[in-house]
Design a protein around this motif. Structure first.
Motif, mmCIF file in Angstrom:
data_model
loop_
_atom_site.group_PDB
_atom_site.id
_atom_site.type_symbol
_atom_site.label_atom_id
_atom_site.label_comp_id
_atom_site.label_asym_id
_atom_site.label_seq_id
_atom_site.Cartn_x
_atom_site.Cartn_y
_atom_site.Cartn_z
ATOM 1 N N TYR A 1 0.873 -1.173 0.000
ATOM 2 C CA TYR A 1 0.000 0.000 0.000
ATOM 3 C C TYR A 1 0.911 1.224 0.000
ATOM 4 C CZ TYR A 1 -3.346 -3.453 1.723
ATOM 5 O OH TYR A 1 -4.129 -4.557 1.879
ATOM 6 N N GLN A 2 0.590 2.228 -0.814
ATOM 7 C CA GLN A 2 1.465 3.404 -0.789
ATOM 8 C C GLN A 2 0.735 4.726 -0.965
ATOM 9 O OE1 GLN A 2 4.189 3.910 -4.061
ATOM 10 N NE2 GLN A 2 3.228 2.237 -5.183
ATOM 11 N N THR A 3 1.403 5.789 -0.518
ATOM 12 C CA THR A 3 0.873 7.143 -0.687
ATOM 13 C C THR A 3 2.036 8.112 -0.840
ATOM 14 O OG1 THR A 3 -0.439 8.923 0.288
ATOM 15 C CG2 THR A 3 0.729 7.524 1.832
ATOM 16 N N ARG A 4 1.756 9.201 -1.553
ATOM 17 C CA ARG A 4 2.734 10.298 -1.654
ATOM 18 C C ARG A 4 2.184 11.565 -1.022
ATOM 19 N NH1 ARG A 4 6.884 9.690 -5.120
ATOM 20 N NH2 ARG A 4 6.908 7.757 -6.296
ATOM 21 N N THR A 5 0.966 11.453 -0.505
ATOM 22 C CA THR A 5 0.323 12.639 0.058
ATOM 23 C C THR A 5 -0.086 12.400 1.503
ATOM 24 O OG1 THR A 5 -1.775 11.900 -0.835
ATOM 25 C CG2 THR A 5 -0.545 13.494 -2.165
ATOM 26 N N GLY A 6 0.715 11.629 2.208
ATOM 27 C CA GLY A 6 0.454 11.398 3.626
ATOM 28 C C GLY A 6 0.689 12.675 4.421
ATOM 29 N N LYS A 7 0.029 12.727 5.592
ATOM 30 C CA LYS A 7 0.178 13.922 6.429
ATOM 31 C C LYS A 7 0.926 13.592 7.706
ATOM 32 C CE LYS A 7 -4.127 16.107 5.253
ATOM 33 N NZ LYS A 7 -5.487 16.214 5.704
ATOM 34 N N ILE A 8 1.890 14.420 8.026
ATOM 35 C CA ILE A 8 2.528 14.333 9.346
ATOM 36 C C ILE A 8 2.545 15.737 9.925
ATOM 37 C CG2 ILE A 8 4.673 13.887 10.618
ATOM 38 C CD1 ILE A 8 5.116 11.451 8.914
ATOM 39 N N LYS A 9 2.036 15.824 11.146
ATOM 40 C CA LYS A 9 1.930 17.122 11.796
ATOM 41 C C LYS A 9 2.791 17.085 13.041
ATOM 42 C CE LYS A 9 -1.915 18.268 14.032
ATOM 43 N NZ LYS A 9 -3.378 18.418 14.210
ATOM 44 N N PHE A 10 3.419 18.186 13.383
ATOM 45 C CA PHE A 10 4.024 18.192 14.710
ATOM 46 C C PHE A 10 3.535 19.377 15.521
ATOM 47 C CE2 PHE A 10 7.678 20.389 12.629
ATOM 48 C CZ PHE A 10 7.755 21.505 13.459
ATOM 49 N N TYR A 11 3.545 19.178 16.806
ATOM 50 C CA TYR A 11 2.948 20.148 17.703
ATOM 51 C C TYR A 11 3.848 20.309 18.917
ATOM 52 C CZ TYR A 11 -0.667 22.394 20.510
ATOM 53 O OH TYR A 11 -1.376 23.285 21.276
ATOM 54 N N SER A 12 4.193 21.565 19.177
ATOM 55 C CA SER A 12 5.007 21.872 20.345
ATOM 56 C C SER A 12 4.196 22.802 21.225
ATOM 57 C CB SER A 12 6.307 22.546 19.883
ATOM 58 O OG SER A 12 6.757 23.461 20.851
ATOM 59 N N SER A 13 4.079 22.459 22.467
ATOM 60 C CA SER A 13 3.264 23.270 23.366
ATOM 61 C C SER A 13 4.088 23.715 24.573
ATOM 62 C CB SER A 13 2.058 22.439 23.824
ATOM 63 O OG SER A 13 1.337 23.164 24.781
#
Lengths: 301, 177
Positions: B22-34
């Motif tokens: 299974y593959q994707t080129r439009t995956g999302k990764i978010k990072f959050y610093s609080s």
């Protein structure tokens, strides 16, 4: 013989899932797509201004930059004027990034009560990879109007608004040589609606040189010099400024020494009266503070 | 005899390549610093990821692909913290640890864990992260939320521990084809 082969086969089947499980093969090993991408050079300079004049940098889309520039009096005024700090000329400006390439701005400066408007567009971006572009090129055009009352020495009449208007057109060409060093040249044309004196031309040509060298991740040393090919008259000097940029998160502080009083292109390139040799040098600073007006599309939903 | 060896070889290669990818080129990764001073968020929507039904998991992304609300902050992220000129990519390669609990042929939501090497800023670190895999109509989507300590990856900067949290929360959200 046959028996051995069958056994081998069975063993191979049995261990095959373990073979693929035991290692962590790189699923992207066969890919080379990333290599063909274009890598655009960022942060050639820390700010949209080198010192007095513009750098190739433009603001990001939806970003507003509030700017305060200050030039104190000449240093050679001595202790009586506290080395110039008693006197100050102020410039207040708002710049806005319409797109990542197009920035517009308006400003007011106390020197000759000027109003200014400008637009700059990034024509080329330095890049490597698929597209190899050796330099960044930004075109900048601005208009200034001196709203201060200025009286003609010939007719003794006040100049009208159109007569106190001037235009600047410049190409800013820069190359980031390394992580720390960048150079820029600025061929410039300034057009005065009214020739500054009866014998002079309306159009003035100059070539600016500038650069920066980072001395840490957040501090760089900057210099900027404009050579005038033709001068209004010989009482005017070429503009030279040296300074440091200090970046602290959302702010950039630019501290510098310059012989120019004006903070708009016509006034600092062609109307500089300060002589470095006589200590006619201003201490000054620019403060730039950015605000997010419109969020990028990734954050809108 | 040769025939048997040939068949054995073919069967063996078939078994090895029978995995579904299974593959994707439009995956999302978010990072959050609080931190009490400031919350910082950035999204990368061009994550390249692959998962196979024999449990291999891989992610790769360009650091420059992270978008911030504030373009200046984005520049500082690349220039001052991530050295993205030197380390343009970050990635993960690992395995699903309890593959037996996931039936790739059957629709459902499977909670699992993924273990492997996370490489950021040129530093590789073995991590284990919880993941949720959803199979629906032959398509796969994967989600994961986990924390990383940025100083573990040799990332240095004036504001770490002040405006930037030492521990950053990463959210992975990928829909695969």
């Amino acid at each position: 013989m046959k028996h051995i082969l069958t056994t081998t086969m069975i063993v191979l089947f049995a261990i095959s899932p373990f073979i693929s499980n035991a290692q962590q093969p790189d699923l992207f090993a066969a890919d080379s797509t990333n290599k063909t991408q274009t890598k655009i050079t960022i942060a050639t300079f820390k700010n949209t201004r080198l010192i007095n004049g513009h750098s190739v940098e433009t603001l990001g889309a939806g970003i507003m930059d509030f700017r305060i520039h200050h030039r104190f009096g000449f240093l050679n005024q001595g202790l009586y004027d506290f080395f110039g700090l008693d006197n100050a000329t102020t410039f207040l400006g708002f710049d806005y990034g319409i797109t990542n390439r197009l920035t517009v701005g308006i400003s007011r400066s106390g020197y000759l009560k000027q109003m200014e408007g400008f637009a700059k567009y990034r024509l080329l971006r330095q890049s490597t990879g698929k597209v190899n572009m050796p330099v960044s090129v930004t075109f900048q055009a601005s208009v200034i109007n001196k709203t201060a009352d200025i009286t003609s020495s010939v007719t003794n009449l006040k100049y009208n608004s159109s007569e106190k208007t001037a235009y600047t057109y410049q190409f800013l060409i820069a190359r980031k040589l390394s992580e720390g060093a960048s150079l820029q040249i600025m061929p410039t044309l300034v057009h005065y609606n009214l020739a500054p004196n009866t014998t002079s031309s309306n159009d003035y040509y100059s070539l600016g040189f500038g650069g920066r060298q980072k001395i840490s991740k957040r501090i760089s040393i900057n210099a900027e010099y404009y050579y005038q090919f033709n001068k209004i008259d010989n009482t005017y000097f070429n503009s030279l400024a040296v300074g440091v940029d200090i970046e602290t998160g959302g702010h950039v502080f630019q501290l510098h020494f310059t012989n120019s009083t004006g903070m708009t292109e016509p006034t600092f390139i062609h109307e500089t009266t300060g002589d470095w040799g006589k200590g006619e040098v201003h201490f000054g600073f620019n403060v730039s503070r950015v605000f997010v007006i419109k969020k990028p599309k990734e954050f809108r939903n | 005899m040769k025939k048997i060896i040939f068949i054995a070889f073919v069967l063996f290669t078939l078994t090895a390549s029978a995995q579904k990818m299974y593959q994707t080129r439009t995956g999302k990764i978010k990072f959050y610093s609080s931190t009490p001073v400031e919350n910082i968020e950035a999204i990368n929507t061009q994550v390249n990821s692959r998962i196979t039904d024999n449990g291999q998991v891989a992610f790769i992304l360009l650091i420059r692909g992270f978008v911030f609300k504030n373009a200046l902050m984005q520049e500082h992220f690349n220039e001052n913290y991530m050295d993205s000129e030197k380390y343009p990519k970050a990635g993960f390669t690992g395995m699903i640890t309890d593959l037996k609990t996931i039936d790739f042929t059957k629709d459902g939501i499977y909670k699992t864990t993924v273990k492997g090497d996370l490489e950021i800023h040129g530093v590789k670190k073995n991590i284990t992260a919880p993941a949720t895999i959803e199979i629906s109509g032959g398509k796969l989507s994967a989600k994961s939320v986990f924390k990383v300590t940025i100083t573990d990856f040799g990332i240095k900067g004036n504001y770490i521990g002040e405006k930037i949290a030492k521990e950053i929360e990463l959210t992975v959200d990928c829909k695969y084809e």
